[in-house]
Write an enzyme that holds these catalytic residues in place. Structure first.
Site, PDB file in Angstrom:
ATOM      1  N   GLU A 136       1.024 -14.488 -24.525  1.00  0.00           N
ATOM      2  CA  GLU A 136       1.106 -13.410 -23.543  1.00  0.00           C
ATOM      3  C   GLU A 136       0.074 -13.687 -22.463  1.00  0.00           C
ATOM      4  OE1 GLU A 136      -1.518 -11.052 -22.941  1.00  0.00           O
ATOM      5  OE2 GLU A 136      -2.814 -12.117 -24.335  1.00  0.00           O
TER       6      GLU A 136
ATOM      7  N   HIS B 201      -1.260  -7.309 -22.848  1.00  0.00           N
ATOM      8  CA  HIS B 201      -2.170  -6.461 -22.083  1.00  0.00           C
ATOM      9  C   HIS B 201      -1.579  -5.112 -21.691  1.00  0.00           C
ATOM     10  CE1 HIS B 201      -4.508 -10.161 -21.770  1.00  0.00           C
ATOM     11  NE2 HIS B 201      -5.486  -9.468 -21.220  1.00  0.00           N
TER      12      HIS B 201
ATOM     13  N   SER C  60      -6.999 -11.377 -25.290  1.00  0.00           N
ATOM     14  CA  SER C  60      -7.404 -11.833 -23.956  1.00  0.00           C
ATOM     15  C   SER C  60      -8.418 -12.967 -24.084  1.00  0.00           C
ATOM     16  CB  SER C  60      -7.951 -10.643 -23.155  1.00  0.00           C
ATOM     17  OG  SER C  60      -8.060 -10.952 -21.792  1.00  0.00           O
TER      18      SER C  60
END
Length: 312
Positions: free
Chosen positions: A200, A270, A106
């Site tokens: 992602e 995630h 992230s």
């Protein structure tokens, strides 16, 4: 037993219960968890002041243990504020002497890519304390793939994908798409030629995913790769206004615009079920039209003593 050293370079861990559960899970599995004070630290929306969070990262260059796992508590936002002041060269020098196994994803992607750009430092894009190890029930797939990446000098991931048959070899890199796009034009984005780019994201509408991928395309980054792998795009849901436009439509557009193979479907991102990828490792990708295989090698791993206790 392995030693987990916690860092919190981004957002405040609002789910304190999950973080506490994550620590308990790791300790019950037989591991030691250090630097737990960063879990509770807070300054506005961040996990402490910029100075505190920067100090967490700088201290990694001086950790005395011969080997340990460095684990981010959570993502959020905040790591970008540290880039100008972080001594990437010192961290890279430490990694050359005695590599730490640094894991997160992230927002942490900007630190990972900065290390890759500064000194070809391999880090692991994978689970974090609160969101993964602190889940009400630890996902077995994620747990197994985490230790596989940290203990196996060479391992293979397999998954189903609708891509056309292809083969590619190159350095595996990437992470969170939004964070990667934010580094375009900065010194913290590694210049990877002939690589395998894996991306992602979460909470990004399909048109935003498309826009960021087009930005990478327009910057010449996608055309320089051997292959592109798309992981999980959690909550990338269209609405009534889209009138049939969705993530598949965005991917179709990219496939029309670039000749580089785009392979979808990797459980990476995630979601609770995610693989762990060594960013900067060597990758060998093969797709037969139904199933993809990605073999990774050349990354640092735990020593043999720790391997015997890695899964608790």
């Amino acid at each position: 037993m392995s030693v987990f050293h916690l860092i919190a370079p981004s957002g405040y861990c609002i789910n304190q219960e999950a973080a506490t559960r994550g620590v308990a899970f790791l300790e019950q599995a037989g591991h030691r968890v250090e630097n737990q004070g960063v879990i509770r630290r807070r300054a506005q929306r961040f996990a402490g002041s910029d100075d505190c969070r920067l100090a967490d990262l700088q201290a990694l260059a001086e950790l005395s243990e011969s080997e340990r796992i460095v684990l981010a508590v959570r993502g959020g936002y905040g790591a970008s504020r540290l880039l100008e002041r972080l001594d990437f060269a010192a961290l890279a020098a430490r990694q050359q002497r005695n590599p730490l196994l640094i894991c997160g994803h992230s927002d942490f992607t900007v630190i990972q890519l900065g290390l890759l750009a500064a000194g070809d430092v391999i880090t692991f894009s994978g689970p974090m304390l609160a969101g993964n190890f602190g889940a009400p029930e630890m996902n077995d797939f994620t747990w197994r793939h985490f230790w596989q990446a940290l203990t196996a000098p060479r391992f293979t991931l397999q998954w189903e994908s609708d891509a056309a048959p292809c083969e590619a070899q190159g350095k595996v890199w990437g992470g969170n798409l939004a964070m990667l796009a934010s580094l375009i034009g900065t010194p913290w984005l590694p210049d990877i030629q002939d690589g395998i780019l894996v991306v992602e994201d979460i909470n990004e509408h399909p048109f935003r995913v498309e826009r960021m991928l087009l930005q990478l395309h327009h910057a010449g980054i996608l055309s320089r790769q051997r292959a592109i792998i798309l992981g999980s795009f959690t909550a990338a849901k269209p609405n009534d206004y889209d009138c049939g436009y969705d993530l598949d439509a965005a991917i179709a557009l990219l496939r029309e615009r670039i000749s580089v193979p785009i392979v979808t479907g990797l459980a990476f991102g995630h979601e609770q079920e995610t693989v762990t990828l060594p960013l900067g490792a060597w990758g060998e990708l093969a797709h037969d039209g139904k199933q993809a295989r990605l073999t990774l090698s050349g990354h640092p791993v735990l020593n043999n003593v720790e391997k015997n206790h890695s899964a608790g």
